[in-house]
Design an enzyme around this catalytic site. Structure first.
Site, PDB file in Angstrom:
ATOM      1  N   ARG A   1       0.823  -1.229   0.000  1.00 40.05           N
ATOM      2  CA  ARG A   1       0.000   0.000   0.000  1.00 40.05           C
ATOM      3  C   ARG A   1       0.850   1.270   0.000  1.00 40.05           C
ATOM      4  NH1 ARG A   1      -2.360  -3.417  -1.486  1.00 40.05           N
ATOM      5  NH2 ARG A   1      -4.086  -4.552  -0.543  1.00 40.05           N
TER       6      ARG A   1
ATOM      7  N   SER B   1     -10.265   0.269   3.745  1.00 45.54           N
ATOM      8  CA  SER B   1      -9.535  -0.253   4.909  1.00 45.54           C
ATOM      9  C   SER B   1      -8.905   0.904   5.671  1.00 45.54           C
ATOM     10  CB  SER B   1      -8.442  -1.214   4.465  1.00 45.54           C
ATOM     11  OG  SER B   1      -9.042  -2.348   3.903  1.00 45.54           O
TER      12      SER B   1
ATOM     13  N   GLU C   1      -3.954   3.242   7.181  1.00 43.82           N
ATOM     14  CA  GLU C   1      -3.822   3.133   5.714  1.00 43.82           C
ATOM     15  C   GLU C   1      -4.469   4.366   5.080  1.00 43.82           C
ATOM     16  OE1 GLU C   1      -4.766  -0.634   3.805  1.00 43.82           O
ATOM     17  OE2 GLU C   1      -5.603   0.426   2.080  1.00 43.82           O
TER      18      GLU C   1
HETATM   19  C1  LIG Z   1     -15.576   0.457  -0.200  1.00 43.34           C
HETATM   20  C2  LIG Z   1     -14.062   0.591  -0.402  1.00 43.34           C
HETATM   21  C3  LIG Z   1     -13.307  -0.524  -0.698  1.00 43.34           C
HETATM   22  C4  LIG Z   1     -11.923  -0.417  -0.889  1.00 43.34           C
HETATM   23  N1  LIG Z   1     -11.200  -1.544  -1.179  1.00 43.34           N
HETATM   24  C5  LIG Z   1      -9.874  -1.439  -1.404  1.00 43.34           C
HETATM   25  C6  LIG Z   1      -9.084  -2.604  -1.727  1.00 43.34           C
HETATM   26  O1  LIG Z   1      -9.585  -3.712  -1.846  1.00 43.34           O
HETATM   27  N2  LIG Z   1      -7.772  -2.438  -1.944  1.00 43.34           N
HETATM   28  C7  LIG Z   1      -7.152  -1.222  -1.852  1.00 43.34           C
HETATM   29  O2  LIG Z   1      -5.939  -1.128  -2.076  1.00 43.34           O
HETATM   30  N3  LIG Z   1      -7.863  -0.111  -1.536  1.00 43.34           N
HETATM   31  C8  LIG Z   1      -9.189  -0.192  -1.316  1.00 43.34           C
HETATM   32  N4  LIG Z   1      -9.910   0.930  -0.989  1.00 43.34           N
HETATM   33  C9  LIG Z   1      -9.213   2.207  -0.820  1.00 43.34           C
HETATM   34  C10 LIG Z   1      -9.113   3.085  -2.075  1.00 43.34           C
HETATM   35  O3  LIG Z   1     -10.146   2.804  -2.999  1.00 43.34           O
HETATM   36  C11 LIG Z   1      -7.763   2.965  -2.759  1.00 43.34           C
HETATM   37  O4  LIG Z   1      -6.689   3.314  -1.906  1.00 43.34           O
HETATM   38  C12 LIG Z   1      -7.664   3.860  -4.004  1.00 43.34           C
HETATM   39  O5  LIG Z   1      -6.506   3.521  -4.719  1.00 43.34           O
HETATM   40  C13 LIG Z   1      -7.650   5.346  -3.678  1.00 43.34           C
HETATM   41  O6  LIG Z   1      -7.865   6.029  -4.894  1.00 43.34           O
HETATM   42  P1  LIG Z   1      -8.520   7.476  -4.938  1.00 43.34           P
HETATM   43  O7  LIG Z   1      -8.466   7.910  -6.354  1.00 43.34           O
HETATM   44  O8  LIG Z   1      -9.848   7.487  -4.288  1.00 43.34           O
HETATM   45  O9  LIG Z   1      -7.461   8.292  -4.067  1.00 43.34           O
HETATM   46  P2  LIG Z   1      -7.752   9.341  -2.880  1.00 43.34           P
HETATM   47  O10 LIG Z   1      -8.444   8.642  -1.758  1.00 43.34           O
HETATM   48  O11 LIG Z   1      -8.369  10.562  -3.446  1.00 43.34           O
HETATM   49  O12 LIG Z   1      -6.252   9.651  -2.453  1.00 43.34           O
HETATM   50  C14 LIG Z   1      -5.467   8.658  -1.813  1.00 43.34           C
HETATM   51  C15 LIG Z   1      -4.004   9.101  -1.879  1.00 43.34           C
HETATM   52  O13 LIG Z   1      -3.582   9.066  -3.232  1.00 43.34           O
HETATM   53  C16 LIG Z   1      -3.106  10.355  -3.632  1.00 43.34           C
HETATM   54  N5  LIG Z   1      -3.464  10.547  -5.029  1.00 43.34           N
HETATM   55  C17 LIG Z   1      -4.691  10.521  -5.581  1.00 43.34           C
HETATM   56  N6  LIG Z   1      -4.616  10.744  -6.911  1.00 43.34           N
HETATM   57  C18 LIG Z   1      -3.301  10.919  -7.186  1.00 43.34           C
HETATM   58  C19 LIG Z   1      -2.568  11.212  -8.374  1.00 43.34           C
HETATM   59  N7  LIG Z   1      -3.162  11.384  -9.551  1.00 43.34           N
HETATM   60  N8  LIG Z   1      -1.218  11.332  -8.283  1.00 43.34           N
HETATM   61  C20 LIG Z   1      -0.584  11.180  -7.086  1.00 43.34           C
HETATM   62  N9  LIG Z   1      -1.218  10.908  -5.933  1.00 43.34           N
HETATM   63  C21 LIG Z   1      -2.567  10.778  -5.985  1.00 43.34           C
HETATM   64  C22 LIG Z   1      -3.773  11.351  -2.698  1.00 43.34           C
HETATM   65  O14 LIG Z   1      -3.048  12.564  -2.583  1.00 43.34           O
HETATM   66  C23 LIG Z   1      -3.783  10.542  -1.407  1.00 43.34           C
HETATM   67  O15 LIG Z   1      -2.527  10.600  -0.793  1.00 43.34           O
HETATM   68  C24 LIG Z   1     -11.297   0.843  -0.788  1.00 43.34           C
HETATM   69  C25 LIG Z   1     -12.078   1.984  -0.506  1.00 43.34           C
HETATM   70  C26 LIG Z   1     -13.446   1.858  -0.310  1.00 43.34           C
HETATM   71  C27 LIG Z   1     -14.245   3.104  -0.021  1.00 43.34           C
END
Ligand SMILES: Cc1cc2nc3c(=O)[nH]c(=O)nc-3n(C[C@H](O)[C@H](O)[C@H](O)COP(=O)(O)OP(=O)(O)OC[C@H]3O[C@@H](n4cnc5c(N)ncnc54)[C@H](O)[C@@H]3O)c2cc1C
Length: 294
Positions: free
Chosen positions: A169, A218, A288
């Site tokens: 992660r 998570s 996380e």
């Molecule tokens: C119901 C649910 C289930 C989930 N299941 C999983 C799972 O199975 N596995 C898992 O790994 N995660 C899971 N997640 C967590 C999440 O979906 C992931 O971590 C996802 O990759 C975050 O993406 P985001 O675009 O929403 O990022 P955000 O939540 O908007 O940001 C997360 C981080 O990434 C950075 N970021 C975002 N976009 C960029 C970019 N373009 N360049 C650089 N940095 C960036 C942000 O600054 C921040 O630090 C889950 C979340 C939910 C709500």
């Protein structure tokens, strides 16, 4: 700042509570939605280095604090949501605002296997690269060839998989770098079999996670040799409430905004869980979910 704000059409004092899954958080001092990587690079090159920059995906792994975010918040718009199969076999190039699910479906439609795990992760490709998102034993590090980034100084660069030094992660993106595009390599697969896998993943998610709630995925990383949810359960935290925040009854490594939670409720509940787990098991859970802002 005023000149830059006018030149790049920045929105001042923008509400961020609608930009994330928890539906909490204050305001961005300025919100910037670049049209393309070059515009983002030009803007960052002109922006004084002391002004902080934060990038958001769809906020599915983030608590934005109630006091909001100083400086610039970047949200990549629709122009970063394109994808294409390249001329190299099983290689797909995608914009960083593409949703993980959409990439998984696109790969399936093109009979490319290996990206199925992304279908259950509700974030963007940019967030997935940053977080080395993963599920079912697979993660971004296993399928990513390279990522295009814009550095805080406004340089467009490409980093290969090794340079991103992925771990659980986590990726080693340079500080302040924004992912704008990514290249993935899958392998030959059968369209119908891949689509069937996506359906299985969807069903399993619906059965085990509070995916219709205001949540952030998570909350804590799994400590070596342990599952965070089991430790939380053992410490008696399933269903625990603080203000409008609750530890999910369905999956206790998920926090939920039951309706009127503040970011402080969610973060304080998370800290309470960490303390109770430590008191019970001697293990201090590591967040996380990213917590950002004031
Ligand atoms: C119901 C649910 C289930 C989930 N299941 C999983 C799972 O199975 N596995 C898992 O790994 N995660 C899971 N997640 C967590 C999440 O979906 C992931 O971590 C996802 O990759 C975050 O993406 P985001 O675009 O929403 O990022 P955000 O939540 O908007 O940001 C997360 C981080 O990434 C950075 N970021 C975002 N976009 C960029 C970019 N373009 N360049 C650089 N940095 C960036 C942000 O600054 C921040 O630090 C889950 C979340 C939910 C709500």
């Amino acid at each position: 700042m005023e000149k830059l704000a006018a030149k790049y059409n920045l929105r001042q004092n923008a509400d961020l509570s609608t930009t994330n899954w928890f539906r909490v958080g204050g305001r961005a001092e300025y919100l910037f939605r670049p049209e393309n990587a070059q515009e983002l690079a030009d803007f960052l090159a002109e922006l004084p280095l002391e002004i902080p920059v934060t990038v958001l995906g769809v906020g599915s792994n983030i608590i934005i604090r109630d006091g909001g975010i100083d400086g610039i918040v970047v949200k990549l718009g629709r122009c970063f949501a394109e994808y294409a199969v390249t001329s190299t076999e099983y290689v797909i190039e995608v914009g960083a605002a593409v949703l993980d699910l959409n990439l998984a479906v696109f790969a399936a439609e093109n009979s490319i296997a290996g990206l199925e795990f992304l279908s259950g992760i509700p974030g963007t490709i940019g967030g997935a690269v940053k977080m080395n998102a993963g599920a079912y034993g697979a993660d971004i590090s296993q399928v990513l060839v390279s990522a295009e980034i814009v550095t805080r100084a406004g340089e467009i660069r490409t980093l290969n998989n090794a340079e991103l030094a992925f771990s659980y992660r986590h990726s080693n993106l340079p500080d302040g770098a924004i992912v704008t595009k990514a290249i993935f390599k899958g392998q030959a697969g059968n369209r119908d079999e891949i689509l069937a896998k996506l359906n299985e993943i969807k069903k399993s998610r619906e059965d085990t996670q509070p995916i219709r709630s205001r949540t952030g995925g998570s909350t804590f990383k799994n400590p070596d040799g342990h599952k965070a949810w089991e430790l939380i359960d053992r410490a008696g935290c399933r269903g625990l409430m603080l203000g409008g925040a609750q530890v999910s009854e369905k999956h206790c490594n998920f926090l939920i905004n039951t309706g009127n939670a503040t970011a402080a409720d969610l973060e304080n509940l998370g800290e309470e869980v960490r303390n109770r787990v430590f008191a019970k098991t001697g293990i201090m859970l590591e967040w996380e979910i990213k917590r950002i802002g004031n």
